[in-house]
Design an enzyme around this catalytic site. Structure first.
Site, PDB file in Angstrom:
ATOM      1  N   LYS A 131     -45.279 -11.559  11.715  1.00  0.00           N
ATOM      2  CA  LYS A 131     -44.791 -12.881  11.349  1.00  0.00           C
ATOM      3  C   LYS A 131     -45.537 -13.346  10.103  1.00  0.00           C
ATOM      4  CE  LYS A 131     -44.109 -17.365  13.710  1.00  0.00           C
ATOM      5  NZ  LYS A 131     -44.372 -18.075  14.985  1.00  0.00           N
ATOM      6  N   SER A 207     -40.197 -19.817  16.561  1.00  0.00           N
ATOM      7  CA  SER A 207     -40.387 -19.638  15.143  1.00  0.00           C
ATOM      8  C   SER A 207     -40.640 -18.176  14.731  1.00  0.00           C
ATOM      9  CB  SER A 207     -41.553 -20.492  14.667  1.00  0.00           C
ATOM     10  OG  SER A 207     -42.764 -20.131  15.320  1.00  0.00           O
ATOM     11  N   SER A 231     -42.292 -19.842  20.826  1.00  0.00           N
ATOM     12  CA  SER A 231     -41.955 -19.131  19.588  1.00  0.00           C
ATOM     13  C   SER A 231     -42.031 -17.615  19.647  1.00  0.00           C
ATOM     14  CB  SER A 231     -42.844 -19.639  18.447  1.00  0.00           C
ATOM     15  OG  SER A 231     -42.508 -20.956  18.121  1.00  0.00           O
TER      16      SER A 231
END
Length: 543
Positions: A131, A207, A231
């Site tokens: 990420k 996310s 997330s």
């Protein structure tokens, strides 16, 4: 006239595009048309056989094959670079792409293997995606904010990156997120919208949605995300992959970029998304084998300990509806499938309701906004970018808590967590047994239409962040409009207005092929036990 922030974003996208060599790109003319929504199998159609052969393996199979000399680290890394690039062409996944760094690293691993006949660690030669929050030396981190675009590469790695490198991992790509991270989507004003492999009109979640997307396409077998309100788990469910939300203090988070950094009101954790449960275990065991508590003072000194599932029927508390917002038909069907599979396998299951989830969600929302949105607003104002509509609840309508108000909030949070723990300690099955795990939905829907602000309720994940409970996501099914027919909107939940909008959104065809995963939940710091118990659930579903 193009605003200065837009010029900066355009330049960043151009820089990303320039980092992808033509040798890795599939010609536009060979890509599927825009109206082909399910592109999950396209890599098998367009990539060379040897690339598909490697990238269809699990991470566990890959490290075993590299350790035996079946494949070199360079061969494996090259294969995943090619598959990841195709995934990006189809879904818009990347924020940073650095194959040169990855191939140099893979070559060094191969040299070590050739000279010693040994691997340097349990992840030797395994490409892992990251990420965009995770810092990699020599690579930029912009976190989806225009203001963070500096064109200055990082001078050091996040601690978890260093430790995984020590275990033999190879890093080659960073993936998309929502502006500020505070959304269950993955879009921002810099890189745009990431979409879902199984239906490109749907979102992959957030996310850590870029991680969900790349793992779902096997552009990586393991990706690392973070989770402050769901997330890791939401992208795992929306993208049809496995995910682990560990408890705070289990995995290192030092030097990871973040919004709301250093807020302890509700704590973000990092963890893996993967193509199999065994790979979640591989990751956890390899990372904890590096003794992260010696590198991050917040990590508890708990080595990985293999857990043996008791040789008896297990007891599962099954929650289909938290009583606040009723999930859509595909999600209810997934819970029914799990219930049936576990019952058929001889385990004891019973209906369950958690302790006052509406109160817990209220506390969690206060935790997300203790600063009144000042942190996020500040980063947006530095560049003048508007941000994305998804994050408006976190930057408007609230004010920063005063110190006395923060103390009161901390008191309320502890009282709720204490009451919840006492409630769970008292839970017994109809036969009088303690539960082995709590199973609940991950979200109220099978993904959501991308970019339409349809993620309206996060109570099924955010409550567990507040409690800091361990959760493992298992993929179960996909939405099917011929089966998951609309029912009368319930409208009976505690959040009636939200529930009404959630069910108003439910047009079965709009969710077609959207994956659905469920959560297998235990207490704090129970990662090994929950991975093992989740294995029982996964096996029952596959039986």
């Amino acid at each position: 006239m193009v605003a200065p922030w837009e010029e900066k974003a355009l330049a960043k996208r151009a820089k990303l595009a320039a980092s992808i060599s033509k040798e890795y790109l599939i010609p536009e003319s060979e890509l599927p048309p825009a109206d082909r929504l399910d592109v999950s199998q396209v890599p098998k159609e367009l990539l060379p056989k040897e690339v598909v052969e490697i990238t269809e393996l699990t991470a566990t199979e890959i490290v075993n094959a590299v350790a035996k000399g079946t494949y070199s680290a360079v061969e494996v890394t090259t294969a995943f670079i090619k598959r990841a690039v195709l995934a990006h062409q189809l879904l818009n996944i990347f924020t940073e792409f650095f194959p040169e760094i990855a191939l140099k690293r893979a070559g060094e691993l191969d040299d070590y293997y050739k000279s010693t006949g040994k691997t340097i660690g349990p992840l030797h030669g395994l490409p892992i995606s990251l990420k965009d929050q995770f810092r990699v030396k020599g690579v930029e981190t912009c976190m989806g904010y225009v203001a963070w675009i500096t064109n200055e590469p990082e001078k050091e790695n996040s601690t978890i990156v260093d430790l995984l490198l020590d275990a033999g991992a190879v890093f080659f790509v960073k993936t998309n997120i929502p502006t500020s991270l505070m959304a269950a989507e993955s879009r921002n004003c810099v890189f745009g919208q990431t979409v879902n492999a199984y239906n490109r009109t749907l979102a992959p979640g957030g996310s850590s949605g870029g991680e969900g997307a790349i793992v779902s396409m096997r552009g990586a077998t393991i990706g690392i995300g973070t989770d402050i309100g769901g997330s890791i788990r939401i992208p795992s469910s929306f993208s049809g992959v496995y995910g682990l939300r560990p408890s705070h203090e289990r995995f290192p988070y030092l030097k990871v970029a973040n919004s709301l950094e250093f807020s302890e009101s509700i704590v973000s954790v990092d963890g893996p998304l993967a193509v199999s449960l065994a790979d979640l275990t591989l990751f956890s065991k390899a990372l904890l084998g590096q003794e992260p508590w010696k590198h991050d003072p917040r990590v508890a000194p708990l080595p990985f300990k293999d857990y043996e599932v008791p040789p008896r029927p297990l007891v599962f508390a099954i929650e289909s509806n938290d009583g606040v917002v009723t999930p859509h038909p595909p999600v209810l069907r997934a819970i029914a499938m799990v219930t049936e599979a576990l019952t058929k396998a001889g385990h004891e299951v019973f209906d369950f309701k958690p302790y006052k989830p509406e109160e817990g969600m209220s506390v969690a929302m206060r935790a997300f906004t203790v600063d009144g949105g000042e942190n996020i607003r500040g980063d947006l104002e530095k560049s003048g970018e508007p941000g994305i509509p998804d994050i408006l609840p976190f930057i408007s309508g609230s004010k920063a808590l005063t110190m006395p108000e923060l103390f009161t909030f901390n008191k309320d949070k502890l009282e709720y967590k204490t009451a919840f723990l006492e409630y769970m300690n008292a839970v017994r099955s109809p036969s009088g047994k303690k539960i082995d795990a709590w199973i609940r939905p991950t979200t109220v829907s099978a993904s959501v239409p991308a970019g339409q602000l349809k993620i309206r309720y996060l109570g099924y994940t955010a409550l567990l962040n507040l409690l800091d409970y361990t959760s493992v996501v298992i993929p179960v099914t996909k939405a099917d409009p011929t089966i998951d027919v609309p029912a009368t909107a319930p409208g009976n939940g505690v959040f009636k207005d939200v529930e009404h909008k959630v069910w108003e959104d439910y047009v079965p065809e709009d969710f077609k092929n959207g994956p659905v995963g469920i959560q297998v939940i235990g207490g704090r710091l129970e990662e090994e036990r929950m991975l093992a118990v989740a294995g029982v659930v996964d096996a029952a579903l596959k039986a």
